[in-house]
Each structure stands twice: as structure tokens, then as C-alpha cells.
Motif scaffolding. Structure first.
Motif, PDB file in Angstrom:
ATOM      1  N   LEU A 180      64.430  -0.686  53.767  1.00  0.00           N
ATOM      2  CA  LEU A 180      63.236  -0.976  52.964  1.00  0.00           C
ATOM      3  C   LEU A 180      62.920   0.201  52.052  1.00  0.00           C
ATOM      4  CD1 LEU A 180      60.832  -2.707  55.505  1.00  0.00           C
ATOM      5  CD2 LEU A 180      61.668  -3.608  53.316  1.00  0.00           C
ATOM      6  N   PHE A 181      63.050   1.386  52.615  1.00  0.00           N
ATOM      7  CA  PHE A 181      62.737   2.604  51.873  1.00  0.00           C
ATOM      8  C   PHE A 181      63.593   2.705  50.611  1.00  0.00           C
ATOM      9  CE2 PHE A 181      63.763   7.072  51.048  1.00  0.00           C
ATOM     10  CZ  PHE A 181      62.499   7.535  50.727  1.00  0.00           C
ATOM     11  N   VAL A 182      64.893   2.485  50.791  1.00  0.00           N
ATOM     12  CA  VAL A 182      65.790   2.589  49.640  1.00  0.00           C
ATOM     13  C   VAL A 182      65.464   1.507  48.606  1.00  0.00           C
ATOM     14  CG1 VAL A 182      68.180   2.524  48.864  1.00  0.00           C
ATOM     15  CG2 VAL A 182      67.607   3.709  50.965  1.00  0.00           C
ATOM     16  N   ASN A 183      65.158   0.303  49.090  1.00  0.00           N
ATOM     17  CA  ASN A 183      64.780  -0.765  48.161  1.00  0.00           C
ATOM     18  C   ASN A 183      63.547  -0.384  47.350  1.00  0.00           C
ATOM     19  OD1 ASN A 183      66.870  -2.440  48.691  1.00  0.00           O
ATOM     20  ND2 ASN A 183      65.794  -3.686  50.225  1.00  0.00           N
TER      21      ASN A 183
ATOM     22  N   GLN B  66      55.296   6.110  44.772  1.00  0.00           N
ATOM     23  CA  GLN B  66      56.360   7.080  45.061  1.00  0.00           C
ATOM     24  C   GLN B  66      55.863   8.150  46.048  1.00  0.00           C
ATOM     25  OE1 GLN B  66      59.789   8.026  43.245  1.00  0.00           O
ATOM     26  NE2 GLN B  66      59.754   8.989  45.255  1.00  0.00           N
ATOM     27  N   PHE B  67      54.643   8.664  45.770  1.00  0.00           N
ATOM     28  CA  PHE B  67      54.094   9.698  46.630  1.00  0.00           C
ATOM     29  C   PHE B  67      53.869   9.142  48.042  1.00  0.00           C
ATOM     30  CE2 PHE B  67      50.462  11.999  48.449  1.00  0.00           C
ATOM     31  CZ  PHE B  67      50.994  13.281  48.458  1.00  0.00           C
ATOM     32  N   ALA B  68      53.289   7.952  48.095  1.00  0.00           N
ATOM     33  CA  ALA B  68      53.021   7.337  49.400  1.00  0.00           C
ATOM     34  C   ALA B  68      54.335   7.154  50.163  1.00  0.00           C
ATOM     35  CB  ALA B  68      52.332   5.992  49.209  1.00  0.00           C
ATOM     36  N   LEU B  69      55.352   6.785  49.428  1.00  0.00           N
ATOM     37  CA  LEU B  69      56.654   6.531  50.039  1.00  0.00           C
ATOM     38  C   LEU B  69      57.259   7.837  50.563  1.00  0.00           C
ATOM     39  CD1 LEU B  69      58.029   3.788  50.202  1.00  0.00           C
ATOM     40  CD2 LEU B  69      59.482   4.467  48.314  1.00  0.00           C
ATOM     41  N   ASP B  70      57.137   8.891  49.763  1.00  0.00           N
ATOM     42  CA  ASP B  70      57.643  10.196  50.195  1.00  0.00           C
ATOM     43  C   ASP B  70      56.959  10.637  51.488  1.00  0.00           C
ATOM     44  OD1 ASP B  70      59.476  10.434  48.229  1.00  0.00           O
ATOM     45  OD2 ASP B  70      58.281  11.760  46.945  1.00  0.00           O
ATOM     46  N   MET B  71      55.639  10.435  51.535  1.00  0.00           N
ATOM     47  CA  MET B  71      54.893  10.798  52.739  1.00  0.00           C
ATOM     48  C   MET B  71      55.371   9.971  53.929  1.00  0.00           C
ATOM     49  SD  MET B  71      52.864  13.285  52.235  1.00  0.00           S
ATOM     50  CE  MET B  71      54.151  13.916  51.159  1.00  0.00           C
TER      51      MET B  71
ATOM     52  N   LEU C 114      58.305   8.688  54.292  1.00  0.00           N
ATOM     53  CA  LEU C 114      59.626   9.172  54.690  1.00  0.00           C
ATOM     54  C   LEU C 114      59.488  10.414  55.565  1.00  0.00           C
ATOM     55  CD1 LEU C 114      62.727   8.919  54.399  1.00  0.00           C
ATOM     56  CD2 LEU C 114      62.579  10.459  52.453  1.00  0.00           C
ATOM     57  N   LYS C 115      58.618  11.319  55.127  1.00  0.00           N
ATOM     58  CA  LYS C 115      58.387  12.545  55.885  1.00  0.00           C
ATOM     59  C   LYS C 115      57.890  12.188  57.297  1.00  0.00           C
ATOM     60  CE  LYS C 115      55.584  16.511  55.759  1.00  0.00           C
ATOM     61  NZ  LYS C 115      54.247  16.077  56.009  1.00  0.00           N
ATOM     62  N   ASN C 116      56.939  11.255  57.348  1.00  0.00           N
ATOM     63  CA  ASN C 116      56.407  10.846  58.653  1.00  0.00           C
ATOM     64  C   ASN C 116      57.489  10.208  59.512  1.00  0.00           C
ATOM     65  OD1 ASN C 116      53.945  11.783  57.938  1.00  0.00           O
ATOM     66  ND2 ASN C 116      53.173   9.783  57.249  1.00  0.00           N
ATOM     67  N   LYS C 117      58.367   9.444  58.837  1.00  0.00           N
ATOM     68  CA  LYS C 117      59.426   8.764  59.589  1.00  0.00           C
ATOM     69  C   LYS C 117      60.370   9.793  60.206  1.00  0.00           C
ATOM     70  CE  LYS C 117      60.674   4.766  60.899  1.00  0.00           C
ATOM     71  NZ  LYS C 117      59.693   3.865  61.519  1.00  0.00           N
ATOM     72  N   PHE C 118      60.706  10.816  59.431  1.00  0.00           N
ATOM     73  CA  PHE C 118      61.568  11.866  59.969  1.00  0.00           C
ATOM     74  C   PHE C 118      60.868  12.603  61.115  1.00  0.00           C
ATOM     75  CE2 PHE C 118      64.294  11.713  56.090  1.00  0.00           C
ATOM     76  CZ  PHE C 118      65.493  11.603  56.755  1.00  0.00           C
ATOM     77  N   SER C 119      59.579  12.848  60.915  1.00  0.00           N
ATOM     78  CA  SER C 119      58.812  13.526  61.956  1.00  0.00           C
ATOM     79  C   SER C 119      58.819  12.680  63.235  1.00  0.00           C
ATOM     80  CB  SER C 119      57.390  13.743  61.448  1.00  0.00           C
ATOM     81  OG  SER C 119      56.637  14.402  62.412  1.00  0.00           O
ATOM     82  N   GLU C 120      58.622  11.370  63.053  1.00  0.00           N
ATOM     83  CA  GLU C 120      58.608  10.442  64.186  1.00  0.00           C
ATOM     84  C   GLU C 120      59.973  10.437  64.894  1.00  0.00           C
ATOM     85  OE1 GLU C 120      58.716   5.708  64.322  1.00  0.00           O
ATOM     86  OE2 GLU C 120      57.119   6.480  63.022  1.00  0.00           O
ATOM     87  N   LEU C 121      61.045  10.488  64.077  1.00  0.00           N
ATOM     88  CA  LEU C 121      62.402  10.502  64.620  1.00  0.00           C
ATOM     89  C   LEU C 121      62.569  11.704  65.556  1.00  0.00           C
ATOM     90  CD1 LEU C 121      65.508  10.002  62.367  1.00  0.00           C
ATOM     91  CD2 LEU C 121      65.453  11.890  63.966  1.00  0.00           C
ATOM     92  N   HIS C 122      62.109  12.871  65.095  1.00  0.00           N
ATOM     93  CA  HIS C 122      62.242  14.073  65.925  1.00  0.00           C
ATOM     94  C   HIS C 122      61.333  13.998  67.151  1.00  0.00           C
ATOM     95  CE1 HIS C 122      65.025  16.179  63.374  1.00  0.00           C
ATOM     96  NE2 HIS C 122      64.307  15.863  62.310  1.00  0.00           N
ATOM     97  N   GLN C 123      60.160  13.398  66.959  1.00  0.00           N
ATOM     98  CA  GLN C 123      59.259  13.240  68.099  1.00  0.00           C
ATOM     99  C   GLN C 123      59.931  12.403  69.181  1.00  0.00           C
ATOM    100  OE1 GLN C 123      55.501  11.357  67.057  1.00  0.00           O
ATOM    101  NE2 GLN C 123      55.251  10.732  69.206  1.00  0.00           N
ATOM    102  N   LYS C 124      60.586  11.331  68.749  1.00  0.00           N
ATOM    103  CA  LYS C 124      61.232  10.439  69.722  1.00  0.00           C
ATOM    104  C   LYS C 124      62.398  11.133  70.422  1.00  0.00           C
ATOM    105  CE  LYS C 124      59.733   5.980  68.132  1.00  0.00           C
ATOM    106  NZ  LYS C 124      60.104   4.675  67.551  1.00  0.00           N
ATOM    107  N   VAL C 125      63.150  11.937  69.659  1.00  0.00           N
ATOM    108  CA  VAL C 125      64.238  12.692  70.297  1.00  0.00           C
ATOM    109  C   VAL C 125      63.653  13.601  71.364  1.00  0.00           C
ATOM    110  CG1 VAL C 125      65.916  14.531  69.926  1.00  0.00           C
ATOM    111  CG2 VAL C 125      65.845  12.607  68.359  1.00  0.00           C
ATOM    112  N   CYS C 126      62.536  14.249  71.041  1.00  0.00           N
ATOM    113  CA  CYS C 126      61.909  15.160  72.005  1.00  0.00           C
ATOM    114  C   CYS C 126      61.427  14.390  73.230  1.00  0.00           C
ATOM    115  CB  CYS C 126      60.754  15.919  71.360  1.00  0.00           C
ATOM    116  SG  CYS C 126      61.322  17.137  70.175  1.00  0.00           S
ATOM    117  N   GLU C 127      60.879  13.203  73.003  1.00  0.00           N
ATOM    118  CA  GLU C 127      60.432  12.382  74.136  1.00  0.00           C
ATOM    119  C   GLU C 127      61.623  12.001  75.012  1.00  0.00           C
ATOM    120  OE1 GLU C 127      56.705  10.335  71.757  1.00  0.00           O
ATOM    121  OE2 GLU C 127      58.302   9.036  72.547  1.00  0.00           O
ATOM    122  N   LEU C 128      62.702  11.618  74.352  1.00  0.00           N
ATOM    123  CA  LEU C 128      63.909  11.238  75.095  1.00  0.00           C
ATOM    124  C   LEU C 128      64.392  12.403  75.957  1.00  0.00           C
ATOM    125  CD1 LEU C 128      66.484   9.564  75.693  1.00  0.00           C
ATOM    126  CD2 LEU C 128      67.405  10.357  73.538  1.00  0.00           C
ATOM    127  N   VAL C 129      64.454  13.585  75.346  1.00  0.00           N
ATOM    128  CA  VAL C 129      64.939  14.757  76.066  1.00  0.00           C
ATOM    129  C   VAL C 129      64.004  15.083  77.235  1.00  0.00           C
ATOM    130  CG1 VAL C 129      65.350  17.243  75.868  1.00  0.00           C
ATOM    131  CG2 VAL C 129      66.199  15.704  74.105  1.00  0.00           C
TER     132      VAL C 129
END
Lengths: 526, 526
Positions: free
Chosen positions: B87-90, B105-110, B112-127
Motif C-alpha cells: 500500500l505504501f509503495v502504491n 507525503q508527510f503523513a506517509l513518511d511518518m 513509514l517511520k512508525n511502521k519501522f519503529s513498530e517492526l523493531h518493537q515487535k522484534v524486541c517483544e519476540l526476543v
């Protein structure tokens, strides 16, 4: 300077292709460095390349006739430093043993500095005379070499390659200005010790201070050598816009006689190929008399001692102390020694003029290597996993041994206080504490566990440079930048300026507003 | 968090040795990164090693069943970012094509940033959940793995290796904090461009300013991700004296998906092994219908277009422009496209859902690759020597294409202004100017001319780490130093202080002497 008749004949023979393969022009550094260069020359020959070596008439190590290369002998006397270095080491030992004053030491150091300066002067003269000899240079150009291979301990090959427009390959550990990495790779002085400072990669605050001071001194020494000799030559032949050091840094490939089992880990560059230990090979069978002697050691095993080619003999008192310590050991000892037979020599010690060092180091009975700390011997000891007791005398020997001591594989002795007791207890410690041998065998396993043999790897990359006319994609050109750009000093100043201006404008605005506000309040009050 | 029943069964099966060889625990990064990790996993399997892969239940790319590895599926939802990224790329394309505002564009960038942050949060939860599951951790410890192999694009594997006390091997191009080299190797910002800045190794002053600003911003972003997620986890399990970034820097081996035919030359470290293009292999025969289509192109040859797995379709207007440009060409075109059939599609263009990209790139009729600039496709194009027209959308794609453009092997188009004319003339330029193809074939020759295949080299070094329980001798521990020591700031301050004091004392003495002298002269006069 004219070429001798013989060398012109050889030259003509050389410049006519006779062997299938590429053509490599070698500008070596005389002395023990040639031992290393010869390994590459023989390797290139064995792969079918044609190698041409430039040598002065009175070369110390580089013979004119060889089955592996053709020599271009330039009728010029500049190689014969052997006697000086032998005398120099003998004097050093005398001084260290308390038989020379501090003044003598200083005079000797100055003499050594002058000798090195003279060596570079002679290289520059040789190069200038080659450049002036249009016939010679034309014949070299016509021979269409694929690459220049040189030892950057002198700058002759660098200039020759630039003149001929050929790719440049280094067989390097030292350059004119110091340890080779410092010429090309970022080298944070906080954890990269500058040889021969005898420091390690873990330094105290004052050791780091020492490292910085050493570096500053080294750069000063470098300028003293480059300034009067190389710079005028570069100015004359390539123009004053060409910088001598940049010619070095522009080399396509740095084959470094380094392995990280011996050196400390440090930043490197994509066009550095490590080939430390490239001369090492499995041991061959010993001559029968040596094998018999070695076998007679029984379970105690054998010790060998060699202090390198520069040190044939030692002062009598020192030789007697060493022999006495050996006599007390249950091991058999083979000692490469050309001096008079020490009075204290035991039956267990065999004096020899020369020994098959690599074959002995690889013998199963081998227990210990007593060495001056030369790099080649060290790599052979690492290859075969034999711990070391080191007695350094000059150059990088003490530094090499410091590295080994830091890795727990060697003891380092000071020749100035060496006596039979100190020597014997050092030998016994390395023999009896299993950690020395275990650590050295671990280094040996690490050193041997490489995807390719170091020599094959080195030859592959020389051929790579020949095939592709260089290795531009592995080579940064950042050396072209002025230092303040390289270190982003200009960018930092610019950004700091911007911040200051912004702060200034904001503060100015606030002041202005504030004063207007005050004025208004005052007016109202009035 | 409990393990699912299926995964416990698999886990038990895994932890019983079944294959001769070593045992490698893999903590991958989901998405396209897994495509790269799988190459190593299959390589390790083919050499007889037992590979265990940790994956979340809803993994995006990592399947539970595989002949090459056993999965430990942790009952945790954290992998499924595929829909978001699609969806992001579209959205990005829509905005670039002028159908979205700057605000979007700005909202989307934010987002994306949140999505990456969430990704790392989930990795930390998994660990954290793995660490809390004592039974699981005990079984992993009991399995006695030889090494942890991980993608440092997330920090999960780093923490797992530290917890287990196992050697750590990276399959790296990116770490949590940016391009991997920047975590371990000196990176002078004056000539090392920070991806994705789209800069080269030769920068103007203002480009260097941009590079420094990019670096500062990247470090800020890194802190925003590490601070709230990884730091608390490290504090909790390893104590507050352990620094998250140091765990990264302590890795034994960095297998980098980098080759200097693609990247710019830059400083590196002894424990970095380059394996860029490790997935490349010779082309296999095409399926008959494709071979027929390719052969029908005659002397004009074939173009292929693929924009990666994230981009299946395009806005209709854009697809129509692209198809119209293709229709004007004498070449045949194979276009991986899942959207509606463009109205302007010509007879020479074949739409496919999937294509054997490597086999097509290696086909003798292949003329041009139209790509989004993903790294894997680029390495395949380099391997086969096919020039590129690139249409970058997100992430490192524009930066990758900038590098290729700097090497003269690609043209980079801006999707925001792409129409049939621009597209067609770009294609024609790359087809008709022989320099693109010649340059790419030169890169191909350089890339293929290595002493070992990159994959074999990478596998050798993984096994090296397994054999020797790490690679300590290749790894600097300078990361333990505080920054002011690392950069010798303390030494410089100390030496400057010494100089100042010396100057002060000398000046003081001179003043003192001068005043005494003056006094004496005055007295005499009096």
C-alpha cells in the motif's frame, strides 16, 4: 649513466617476448626485502609470466643471473649496504652490552639515518639516470610490460610506473614514510600502534600519547627523506603539481606481508591483499646428519637458534653466556653461529653455518625457536606453531616480538642484560608453560585456515591487475583531496558558521523586539 | 508467549542432531531480506550443516516447512508487513504522479517511520518472550549451536547471540542504524557517501555538507528506534553497563552483500567479507514458449522489465505510457506486470505474472533491464553484463541507481515525470550508446574475476567462525573506547596543554630575566 655492455645484451634478450603470459617489471628493494620479492618473482615465473628485475651493479642480494627472471643491470653502485648494516648491528650490540657510550649510540643513530638518506638518494639517482637514458626507456616502453611490481620501502618503482603509465603493484610492509597501512588506510592512533613503537592495540593513556608522538616524529623523518631526494625528482620529471606521496597512494594493489594472527586488527582498504606468511611451506626431510642429531634428543626435543643473516657472530662474553645456558638444558640445540666456538659450549649444542630453518621448524621434535624477531622467521614459526624466545637488536625486531608477546606466544629478552640465568629461565618458561605452545598452535591453525594459500592469492591479484590494466574500482582517489576537505574541517566550519549566524540573527531579533517593547512600556509609563 | 504445539514438535526434532556437520541458528529479517538469507541457508545445508530458523507465526516470506532448515515458529504475530509496504509503495507512486498532496507525503513518511519503529518493537517483544521462555532457551542452549547467523537490519539475532554466548555472523547490508559499514569501519564523510543520499565518492563542497547532514539525521533516527525499543531490552537482560550498539560492533564476521564494482571504494575491516552477487548463477534454458518469444526478436533482441515483488501493478495512466513506449520499439519486451492490460500495449510486449529473471538476463538476446533498482536484480544484471534503465520508488532504490549511473551503466528516471517520450528516449539512449553496455560488461568481467565465488567465500568464513568459535583476531575491540579516546581528543588536549605550559614557563622566565636585567641597568644608571 650508461648501461654496461652485458646488461644491454641482457636487456635486449629480455625485451623480446620469450615466455607465454604477461610481462612484469620489478623494481626491488635490496637486502632482506629481496628475499620476499623473490618469492613473488618465482611465483610469477612458475605461472608463465616474464619477469624483468632492475638491479644496480653492486647489488647486495639480487644476482644478475637467475632462471626465474632477466636482470636489467644498471651500471651504478648503490646496493652495497651489507657491510655497513653488519657493522652497525655489531656496534649496537657492543653499546647495549655496556661497551659503548650514549654518545656512540647517538652517533650511530645519526649514521643510520644518514645511511638511509643516502640509500634513497642513490635510488633517486638511479631513477634519474634511467629516465635520462632515452634508449633504455624506449626499449622498456617497447617491451609493453603489463605492470610494475615494487617494494615501496623505496620510491623508485613508484616513479618508474608513473613514467611508463603502468599499473602499480606493491609488495609491501614498509613504505618510505613508515608502516605501509599508514599511507593508505585510516589509522586511528588510539588503537593502531605505529611500528616500531612496541605498543599493542590496547593502550593506556600515556601509551596513546607515546603513539601520537611517535607518529609525529615519523612524519618528520619522512619529510627529511622525501624533501631533498624524491621531491626534486618528481618536480623535474612530472611537474610541480604532482605530489610524491600521491603517486604512492595511487597504487592499484597493495600486497601486504601481513596476517592478523600476527598484526593487530585495524582498518584496511579494498585494494589491500594480505599475504603474510606467503613464503611458508611444509617442512622437507632433513639431511641425515641433522635428522640423526634431532632424533637423539629423545622426548626432550630440539631448540633452534638463529639471529638472522646480519648477525653471524656475537661478542665472546655474550656467546659464552648463551652457550652456558644451552649446556644446562636436556634439549638438543642447533645454533646458527659463525663466530669462534664459545668456551662454555655443551655437548648438546651443534653450531652450524647455515640451517634448513623451515624444515627444522616443521620437524615434530621442534620445541622452541630462538630468534632475533625478523618477520620471515616469525611467519615460519607461526606456520609451524613453534613458540619463540626473542632477542631483538635493530629495526622492527623488538616491535615484532612485542606483538608476539601480546598474543602469548613469545618471550622477549633485552640483550643489554642477557646472561645465562635470564636466558635459561626464559627458555624454560616457554618450554614448561604449555600456554605458549598452545597459543602458537592456535595462531598456526588460524593462519593456515584460509580459503586460498597467501601466495596463490597474491599471484591471483597481480594477474588481476595485469588482466584489467589496474584495479581502479578497488582504489579510492580521496588522496587527491586537501586535508581539510578529507577530514570535513571545511564542512564543519561552514555548518558551525551557519549555526552561529542563525543564533546571532535570532538573538538580535529578540533584543530588538525586547528593546522596542521596553521603549513602548516606558513611553506608556511616561 | 507460548510456542505453538507444531513448533514445539519441530523444535524437538531440530534440537536432535540429524545431519553431520555444524549447527547454525538463524535469526532472519523478514521480507526481501529473507531472499538473501535463504541463499546462505541453502548453502549451509548443502555443506551438511544443520540450520534452524526462528520465525514468527505470520511470517511474510519465511515458510515453516523447508527441506533446507528446521523452523522454530514462535507463536507471535510480527512479520506481516507485506500489505502495508505494498500500500505504501502504491501511495508513493500516486503522490509522485501528482495525485497526492505534500501533506499526504508527510503523513506517509511518518507512517513509514512508525511502521519501522513498530517492526523493531515487535522484534524486541519476540526476543523478550523467547528469553522469558526458559524451556525454549534451555532447549536452544542444549542444542549446542556453533554460531548465530543474522541480518542486522534488526537487532534480534544480536541479542540472541549475546544471551547464548555464541559467535555472531552477519549477513549484512543495513543495520538498525544505517548502512552496515558505518557501524564498524571508519567512514570519512568527505568521500564515503551515506546511502540513501544518492551521492557518489566524488562530491562537491555542498554535496559533502549534504552528506554530513544526512549522517546527523540518520543518527537521530537511529536513536529514536534504539532508545525506546532495544535499550530497555538490553538493560533488562544484560545490565545497564552493556551498550546495545557495542553488541553489534562485537560481531565476529560481517558478510556484506557488497561488491566494489557496485559500491564506491571505502575503508573496510579485516572481519568484513564481501559477497555481493553471491546469489548470481549462470542462466538456465528458458521454458519453450519464452525461448520462442525471445528468438522471435531477431537481431533487435529483448528487453525485460520488473519492478520487484512490492509493485505488481501501476496506475493506469502510467502503465499506458510505459506500454506505449514499448509498442514503439523494434525489440521484444517481457514485462512482469499483474495489473490490468494497458490499453496501449503493443504486439511486441508480453505481460507475465512471473519471469525467470536470471535466465532471461543471461540470455544472448538480452539487451536491457528495466528495473526499480533493488539490489538483487542489480547484481544479476551486473553478473550478466546487462545495462539498466531504472525507475526507483522507495528505500535504497534511487541510491542504488545513482551508483550505477555514476559508473556509466544505467539511466535513472523520475516516476513523477515519466511519460512515453521520456521513457522511450531513455531506453533508446541506453540501447544505442554502446558505452552503457561496454561499461556494464566491464563491471561484469571485474565482478566475475574473483579467486573464489562469493557464496563459497561466505560459506568458508561462516565455517571458519564455527571451527574457531569466533574470529577474535580479525575483530577490533576499539568500540569499547569512549569517543574522545577513540578520536585521540584527550591526547591532543594533553599535548596542547603541555605545549601551552612549556610556552608559559619559557615566556615567564624570559620576562623575569628581562625585568631583572632592566632593574640592574636602572640601578647602574642611578
Amino acid at each position: 649513466m650508461p648501461l654496461s655492455v652485458a646488461s644491454v645484451i641482457i636487456l635486449l634478450a629480455v625485451l623480446t617476448p620469450t615466455i607465454q603470459g604477461g610481462k612484469v617489471l620489478v623494481f626491488p628493494h635490496d637486502g632482506s626485502h629481496w628475499v620476499n620479492m623473490k618469492v613473488l618473482v618465482e611465483g610469477l615465473y612458475s605461472r608463465g609470466h616474464e619477469v624483468t628485475v632492475i638491479r644496480p651493479t653492486d647489488s647486495w642480494y639480487i644476482s644478475e643471473a637467475s632462471p626465474f627472471y632477466s636482470a636489467v643491470t644498471v651500471d651504478y653502485a648503490g646496493g652495497g649496504n651489507e657491510d655497513f648494516f653488519r657493522l652497525f648491528v655489531n656496534e649496537i650490540i657492543k653499546i647495549k652490552r655496556g661497551k659503548g657510550s650514549a654518545l656512540t649510540q647517538f652517533a650511530l643513530d645519526m649514521e643510520l639515518k644518514n645511511k638511509f638518506s643516502e640509500l634513497h638518494q642513490k635510488v633517486c639517482e638511479l631513477v634519474a639516470h634511467m629516465f635520462e637514458n632515452k634508449e633504455l626507456m624506449k626499449s622498456i616502453e617497447d617491451a609493453k610490460f603489463d605492470a610494475v611490481l615494487t617494494d615501496p620501502a623505496n620510491g623508485g618503482g613508484v616513479m618508474l610506473a608513473h613514467y611508463l603509465g603502468l599499473p602499480l603493484v606493491f609488495n609491501a610492509r614498509w613504505t618510505v614514510h613508515g608502516e605501509a597501512h599508514f599511507a593508505i588506510s585510516p589509522s586511528p592512533l588510539s588503537y593502531v600502534p605505529l611500528p616500531p613503537s612496541e605498543l599493542t592495540d590496547k593502550m593506556t593513556f600515556f601509551e596513546r600519547v607515546k603513539n601520537v608522538i611517535f607518529y609525529t616524529m615519523r612524519m618528520h623523518l619522512y619529510k627529511q627523506i622525501v624533501g631533498p631526494h624524491y621531491t626534486p625528482l618528481v618536480d623535474r620529471y612530472f611537474g610541480s603539481d604532482v605530489d610524491y606521496f600521491s603517486l604512492f597512494q595511487a597504487a592499484d594493489l597493495w600486497l601486504m606481508r601481513v596476517d592478523f594472527v600476527f598484526e593487530f586488527p585495524r582498518p584496511t582498504m579494498p585494494n589491500i591483499v594480505y599475504m603474510g606468511g606467503f613464503q611458508c611451506k611444509p617442512a622437507k626431510a632433513l639431511p641425515q646428519h641433522l635428522e640423526d642429531f634431532v632424533q637423539s634428543s629423545g622426548e626432550h626435543g630440539v631448540i633452534i637458534m638463529s639471529l638472522g643473516t646480519l648477525i653471524g657472530d656475537l661478542p665472546h662474553d655474550l656467546a659464552d653466556e648463551i652457550a652456558a645456558a644451552f649446556a644446562n638444558l636436556p634439549q638438543k640445540v642447533i645454533w646458527r653461529y659463525k663466530g669462534d666456538r664459545p668456551t662454555t659450549l655443551g655437548d648438546n649444542t651443534l653450531l652450524v653455518d647455515w640451517m634448513p630453518q623451515n624444515d627444522l621448524l616443521g620437524h615434530p621434535k621442534m620445541k622452541l625457536f630462538i630468534s632475533h624477531g625478523g618477520t620471515n622467521g616469525i611467519y615460519e614459526a607461526i606456520y609451524h606453531g613453534i613458540p619463540i624466545v626473542g632477542i631483538p637488536f635493530v629495526f622492527d625486531q623488538a616491535d615484532n616480538l612485542s606483538r608476539l608477546r601480546a598474543k602469548g606466544v613469545a618471550m622477549k629478552l633485552d640483550v643489554s642484560e642477557l646472561d645465562r640465568n635470564i636466558f635459561q629461565s626464559a627458555i624454560q618458561e616457554v618450554l614448561n608453560d604449555p600456554s605458549y605452545r598452545m597459543n602458537m598452535q592456535r595462531l598456526s591453525r588460524l593462519h593456515r585456515d584460509q580459503p586460498m594459500k597467501p601466495l596463490d592469492n597474491a599471484l591471483f591479484w597481480i594477474e588481476f591487475v595485469m588482466r584489467h590494466k589496474g584495479a581502479a574500482h578497488l582504489r579510492t582517489e580521496s588522496y587527491r583531496m586537501p586535508w581539510y576537505s578529507y577530514h570535513s574541517v571545511d564542512v564543519m566550519l561552514f555548518l558551525s558558521g551557519l549555526v552561529l549566524i542563525t543564533v546571532g540573527v535570532v538573538v538580535g531579533l529578540i533584543r530588538c523586539l525586547w528593546s522596542k517593547l521596553c521603549l513602548r512600556t516606558k513611553r506608556k509609563r511616561d
